[in-house]
Design an enzyme around this catalytic site. Structure first.
Site, mmCIF file in Angstrom:
data_model
loop_
_atom_site.group_PDB
_atom_site.id
_atom_site.type_symbol
_atom_site.label_atom_id
_atom_site.label_comp_id
_atom_site.label_asym_id
_atom_site.label_seq_id
_atom_site.Cartn_x
_atom_site.Cartn_y
_atom_site.Cartn_z
ATOM 1 N N ASN A 49 8.295 -5.412 -0.236
ATOM 2 C CA ASN A 49 7.906 -4.289 0.538
ATOM 3 C C ASN A 49 6.647 -4.168 1.098
ATOM 4 O O ASN A 49 5.673 -3.827 0.054
ATOM 5 C CB ASN A 49 8.494 -2.935 0.141
ATOM 6 N N ALA A 104 2.833 -0.623 5.511
ATOM 7 C CA ALA A 104 2.403 -0.941 6.540
ATOM 8 C C ALA A 104 1.720 -2.237 6.918
ATOM 9 O O ALA A 104 1.225 -2.612 8.122
ATOM 10 C CB ALA A 104 1.273 0.469 6.662
ATOM 11 N N TYR A 141 10.987 8.613 1.837
ATOM 12 C CA TYR A 141 10.967 7.642 1.162
ATOM 13 C C TYR A 141 11.996 7.772 -0.225
ATOM 14 O O TYR A 141 11.880 6.874 -0.829
ATOM 15 C CB TYR A 141 9.605 7.339 0.711
ATOM 16 N N GLU A 196 12.431 -9.030 2.950
ATOM 17 C CA GLU A 196 11.458 -7.886 3.401
ATOM 18 C C GLU A 196 12.386 -6.705 3.318
ATOM 19 O O GLU A 196 13.661 -6.529 3.876
ATOM 20 C CB GLU A 196 11.089 -8.110 4.588
ATOM 21 N N PRO A 226 0.726 -1.273 0.098
ATOM 22 C CA PRO A 226 -0.076 -0.168 -0.071
ATOM 23 C C PRO A 226 0.639 1.260 0.026
ATOM 24 O O PRO A 226 1.846 1.506 0.689
ATOM 25 C CB PRO A 226 -0.680 -0.050 1.224
ATOM 26 N N ASN A 227 0.398 2.200 -0.954
ATOM 27 C CA ASN A 227 0.791 3.487 -0.851
ATOM 28 C C ASN A 227 2.292 3.581 -1.458
ATOM 29 O O ASN A 227 2.862 4.789 -1.795
ATOM 30 C CB ASN A 227 0.959 4.472 0.433
ATOM 31 N N ARG A 241 11.554 6.149 13.410
ATOM 32 C CA ARG A 241 10.002 6.464 13.094
ATOM 33 C C ARG A 241 9.157 6.262 14.060
ATOM 34 O O ARG A 241 9.867 5.919 15.448
ATOM 35 C CB ARG A 241 9.529 5.802 11.843
ATOM 36 N N HIS A 269 12.231 -2.301 3.423
ATOM 37 C CA HIS A 269 11.570 -1.047 3.723
ATOM 38 C C HIS A 269 12.536 0.233 3.344
ATOM 39 O O HIS A 269 13.769 0.293 3.698
ATOM 40 C CB HIS A 269 11.341 -0.759 5.363
ATOM 41 N N ARG A 306 5.620 10.597 -2.826
ATOM 42 C CA ARG A 306 5.265 10.561 -1.483
ATOM 43 C C ARG A 306 6.238 10.870 -0.569
ATOM 44 O O ARG A 306 7.150 10.002 -0.454
ATOM 45 C CB ARG A 306 4.995 8.810 -1.633
#
Length: 144
Positions: free
Chosen positions: A73, A76, A23, A97, A10-11, A106, A99, A18
């Site tokens: 990735n 969330a 990012y 995985e 998502p996103n 964060r 990110h 973004r």
């Protein structure tokens, strides 16, 4: 021809615009190109997918179980993507995985991944370079 799955959650379809301070400015197309360059020597084809819906990600994982590996990735969904976790628990090939941001720098709710313990490896905080490193690792895991 063998394939490697590049799956983004998502996103992540709006990368490049973004929150670039978090990012980066690379787009998914840039990332796909970088991964393609890393695996070119093996003759692997990169299958790149991005979904904002967890169910579509689950289906993609299931549809690509014959891939030599995957770079994922989950965005969330790393926090509460239980159906994605179940699909990845059954994934037969190595997967990593990734990110873009340093999740430990964060918000506290981002400090845990329900997927990470299943992954062959986890990379975070290195921006788009993390995908390239994941591709290199998968090449190594599949024998040079």
């Amino acid at each position: 021809m063998s394939e490697i799955l590049l799956l983004n959650g998502p996103n992540l379809g709006i990368l490049g615009r973004r929150e670039p301070e978090i990012y980066g400015s690379e787009t998914l197309a840039d990332i796909q190109q970088a991964v393609t360059e890393e695996v070119a020597g093996r003759g692997w084809r990169v299958v790149s997918k991005q979904h904002d819906c967890e169910g579509e990600m689950v289906r993609t994982v299931q549809d690509h179980e014959d891939a030599v590996g995957a770079i994922i990735n989950p965005g969330a969904l790393m926090i509460a993507g239980w159906s994605l976790r179940d699909a990845l628990a059954n994934y037969p090939s190595p997967w990593i995985e990734v990110h873009l941001s340093n999740i430990w720098a964060r918000e506290a709710f981002r400090h845990q991944s329900i997927l990470g313990s299943l992954a062959s490896g986890v990379i975070f905080g290195l921006g788009a370079d993390g995908y390239r490193l994941a591709a290199r690792a998968l090449v190594g895991m599949n024998g040079r």
